[in-house]
Design a protein around this motif. Structure first.
Motif, PDB file in Angstrom:
ATOM      1  N   LYS A 107       0.813  -1.260  -0.061  1.00  7.48           N
ATOM      2  CA  LYS A 107       0.060   0.000   0.070  1.00  7.48           C
ATOM      3  C   LYS A 107       0.905   1.271   0.008  1.00  7.48           C
ATOM      4  O   LYS A 107       1.996   1.117   0.324  1.00  7.48           O
ATOM      5  CB  LYS A 107      -0.962  -0.041   1.142  1.00  7.48           C
ATOM      6  N   GLY A 108       0.181   2.348  -0.390  1.00  4.20           N
ATOM      7  CA  GLY A 108       1.010   3.603  -0.325  1.00  4.20           C
ATOM      8  C   GLY A 108       1.122   4.227   0.795  1.00  4.20           C
ATOM      9  O   GLY A 108       0.665   3.718   1.936  1.00  4.20           O
ATOM     10  N   ARG A 109       1.799   5.107   1.272  1.00  4.67           N
ATOM     11  CA  ARG A 109       2.157   5.909   2.447  1.00  4.67           C
ATOM     12  C   ARG A 109       0.804   6.697   2.875  1.00  4.67           C
ATOM     13  O   ARG A 109       0.498   7.519   1.863  1.00  4.67           O
ATOM     14  CB  ARG A 109       3.416   6.822   2.321  1.00  4.67           C
ATOM     15  N   GLU A 110       0.294   6.462   4.014  1.00  6.93           N
ATOM     16  CA  GLU A 110      -0.751   7.155   4.576  1.00  6.93           C
ATOM     17  C   GLU A 110      -0.601   8.143   5.899  1.00  6.93           C
ATOM     18  O   GLU A 110      -0.038   7.697   6.651  1.00  6.93           O
ATOM     19  CB  GLU A 110      -1.900   5.993   4.767  1.00  6.93           C
ATOM     20  N   GLY A 111      -1.107   9.309   5.493  1.00  7.74           N
ATOM     21  CA  GLY A 111      -0.905  10.312   6.606  1.00  7.74           C
ATOM     22  C   GLY A 111      -1.937   9.841   7.948  1.00  7.74           C
ATOM     23  O   GLY A 111      -2.958   9.400   7.849  1.00  7.74           O
ATOM     24  N   VAL A 112      -1.356   9.788   9.077  1.00 12.43           N
ATOM     25  CA  VAL A 112      -1.935   9.325  10.266  1.00 12.43           C
ATOM     26  C   VAL A 112      -2.385  10.454  11.143  1.00 12.43           C
ATOM     27  O   VAL A 112      -3.708  10.619  11.549  1.00 12.43           O
ATOM     28  CB  VAL A 112      -1.219   8.490  11.200  1.00 12.43           C
ATOM     29  N   ALA A 113      -1.288  11.319  11.331  1.00 15.72           N
ATOM     30  CA  ALA A 113      -1.713  12.432  12.479  1.00 15.72           C
ATOM     31  C   ALA A 113      -0.537  13.482  12.266  1.00 15.72           C
ATOM     32  O   ALA A 113       0.683  13.233  11.785  1.00 15.72           O
ATOM     33  CB  ALA A 113      -1.642  11.713  13.929  1.00 15.72           C
ATOM     34  N   ALA A 114      -1.033  14.772  12.504  1.00 16.59           N
ATOM     35  CA  ALA A 114      -0.089  15.836  12.181  1.00 16.59           C
ATOM     36  C   ALA A 114      -0.127  16.834  13.500  1.00 16.59           C
ATOM     37  O   ALA A 114      -1.445  17.031  13.701  1.00 16.59           O
ATOM     38  CB  ALA A 114      -0.066  16.682  10.627  1.00 16.59           C
ATOM     39  N   ILE A 115       1.007  17.506  13.496  1.00 14.34           N
ATOM     40  CA  ILE A 115       0.818  18.692  14.533  1.00 14.34           C
ATOM     41  C   ILE A 115       1.747  19.742  14.179  1.00 14.34           C
ATOM     42  O   ILE A 115       2.831  19.518  13.685  1.00 14.34           O
ATOM     43  CB  ILE A 115       1.452  18.095  15.845  1.00 14.34           C
ATOM     44  N   ASP A 116       1.220  21.138  14.173  1.00 18.97           N
ATOM     45  CA  ASP A 116       2.185  22.090  13.362  1.00 18.97           C
ATOM     46  C   ASP A 116       2.801  22.671  14.493  1.00 18.97           C
ATOM     47  O   ASP A 116       2.491  22.541  15.743  1.00 18.97           O
ATOM     48  CB  ASP A 116       1.242  23.076  12.651  1.00 18.97           C
ATOM     49  N   SER A 117       3.585  23.902  14.303  1.00 24.73           N
ATOM     50  CA  SER A 117       4.483  24.717  15.138  1.00 24.73           C
ATOM     51  C   SER A 117       3.418  25.338  16.571  1.00 24.73           C
ATOM     52  O   SER A 117       3.812  25.539  17.418  1.00 24.73           O
ATOM     53  CB  SER A 117       5.419  25.865  14.479  1.00 24.73           C
ATOM     54  N   ASP A 118       2.207  25.641  16.045  1.00 22.49           N
ATOM     55  CA  ASP A 118       1.470  26.163  16.976  1.00 22.49           C
ATOM     56  C   ASP A 118       0.372  25.128  17.660  1.00 22.49           C
ATOM     57  O   ASP A 118      -0.464  25.599  18.565  1.00 22.49           O
ATOM     58  CB  ASP A 118       0.213  27.084  16.160  1.00 22.49           C
ATOM     59  N   GLY A 119       0.664  23.701  17.577  1.00 23.24           N
ATOM     60  CA  GLY A 119      -0.055  22.716  18.195  1.00 23.24           C
ATOM     61  C   GLY A 119      -1.286  22.352  17.718  1.00 23.24           C
ATOM     62  O   GLY A 119      -2.122  21.221  18.267  1.00 23.24           O
ATOM     63  N   ARG A 120      -1.792  22.967  16.711  1.00 22.60           N
ATOM     64  CA  ARG A 120      -2.941  22.463  16.013  1.00 22.60           C
ATOM     65  C   ARG A 120      -2.610  21.023  15.313  1.00 22.60           C
ATOM     66  O   ARG A 120      -1.391  20.850  14.701  1.00 22.60           O
ATOM     67  CB  ARG A 120      -3.247  23.292  14.864  1.00 22.60           C
ATOM     68  N   THR A 121      -3.667  20.053  15.547  1.00 19.54           N
ATOM     69  CA  THR A 121      -3.380  19.002  14.976  1.00 19.54           C
ATOM     70  C   THR A 121      -4.571  18.489  14.044  1.00 19.54           C
ATOM     71  O   THR A 121      -5.706  19.171  13.806  1.00 19.54           O
ATOM     72  CB  THR A 121      -3.660  17.822  16.279  1.00 19.54           C
ATOM     73  N   ARG A 122      -4.363  17.469  13.425  1.00 24.24           N
ATOM     74  CA  ARG A 122      -5.168  16.701  12.361  1.00 24.24           C
ATOM     75  C   ARG A 122      -4.991  15.279  12.172  1.00 24.24           C
ATOM     76  O   ARG A 122      -3.900  14.669  12.525  1.00 24.24           O
ATOM     77  CB  ARG A 122      -4.775  17.545  11.032  1.00 24.24           C
ATOM     78  N   TYR A 123      -5.956  14.748  12.186  1.00 22.37           N
ATOM     79  CA  TYR A 123      -6.016  13.151  12.138  1.00 22.37           C
ATOM     80  C   TYR A 123      -6.781  12.620  10.952  1.00 22.37           C
ATOM     81  O   TYR A 123      -7.554  13.245  10.534  1.00 22.37           O
ATOM     82  CB  TYR A 123      -6.654  12.542  13.459  1.00 22.37           C
ATOM     83  N   ALA A 124      -6.253  11.366  10.623  1.00 21.97           N
ATOM     84  CA  ALA A 124      -6.840  10.589   9.556  1.00 21.97           C
ATOM     85  C   ALA A 124      -8.336   9.988  10.219  1.00 21.97           C
ATOM     86  O   ALA A 124      -8.376   9.812  11.358  1.00 21.97           O
ATOM     87  CB  ALA A 124      -6.096   9.449   9.058  1.00 21.97           C
ATOM     88  N   ASP A 125      -9.377  10.128   9.559  1.00 20.61           N
ATOM     89  CA  ASP A 125     -10.821   9.487   9.981  1.00 20.61           C
ATOM     90  C   ASP A 125     -10.480   8.184  10.589  1.00 20.61           C
ATOM     91  O   ASP A 125     -11.078   7.990  11.414  1.00 20.61           O
ATOM     92  CB  ASP A 125     -11.436   9.631   8.835  1.00 20.61           C
ATOM     93  N   SER A 126      -9.564   7.362   9.907  1.00 22.78           N
ATOM     94  CA  SER A 126      -9.457   5.978  10.538  1.00 22.78           C
ATOM     95  C   SER A 126      -8.977   5.857  11.948  1.00 22.78           C
ATOM     96  O   SER A 126      -9.000   4.922  12.378  1.00 22.78           O
ATOM     97  CB  SER A 126      -8.496   5.420   9.673  1.00 22.78           C
ATOM     98  N   VAL A 127      -8.388   6.817  12.480  1.00 27.23           N
ATOM     99  CA  VAL A 127      -7.909   6.973  13.810  1.00 27.23           C
ATOM    100  C   VAL A 127      -8.406   7.952  14.751  1.00 27.23           C
ATOM    101  O   VAL A 127      -7.704   8.104  15.718  1.00 27.23           O
ATOM    102  CB  VAL A 127      -6.181   7.151  13.430  1.00 27.23           C
ATOM    103  N   LYS A 128      -9.112   8.596  14.130  1.00 26.33           N
ATOM    104  CA  LYS A 128      -9.779   9.848  15.302  1.00 26.33           C
ATOM    105  C   LYS A 128     -10.381   9.148  16.300  1.00 26.33           C
ATOM    106  O   LYS A 128     -11.094   8.060  16.307  1.00 26.33           O
ATOM    107  CB  LYS A 128     -10.877  10.608  14.349  1.00 26.33           C
TER     108      LYS A 128
END
Length: 124
Positions: A43-64
């Protein structure tokens, strides 16, 4: 010289938990956008979770609701707490960093220029 070193992977049973760590050197996690990606065999590489320099986060729906990304600026490290693990979470997990990413696209692998070597997570 930037280096990202992941650790904490392993084999767990369904429903178990793991905490992945990514120790950074050559950059400050406080100033960078950081993320976790995963890649399962075939499979391809999948984004799971991210956090920026201000602490804002983002999650893939599959792991929320199951995974939590965090960072410790003092330790210059990134973490991924994974609860309620499922067999479909089995993959190699990679830490990634980039000076800045648009939050809307923070789970896009191509936006990140620095990568670790990965740590294997197996859920059975």
């Amino acid at each position: 010289h930037v280096q990202l070193v992941e650790s904490g992977g392993g084999s767990v049973q369904t429903g178990g938990s793991l905490r992945l760590s990514c120790a950074a050197s050559g950059l400050s996690v406080s100033d960078f956008s950081m993320a976790w990606f995963r890649q399962a065999p075939g499979k391809g590489r999948e984004g799971v979770a991210a956090i920026d320099s201000d602490g804002r986060t983002r999650y893939a729906d599959s792991v929320k609701g199951r995974f939590t990304i965090s960072k410790d600026n003092a330790k210059n490290s990134l973490y991924l707490r994974m609860n309620s693990l499922k067999p479909e979470d089995t993959a190699m997990y990679y830490c990634a960093a980039e000076p800045w990413t648009n939050t809307d696209y923070a789970l896009t692998p191509g936006l990140y220029g620095y990568w670790g070597q990965g740590t294997q997570v197996t859920v059975s």
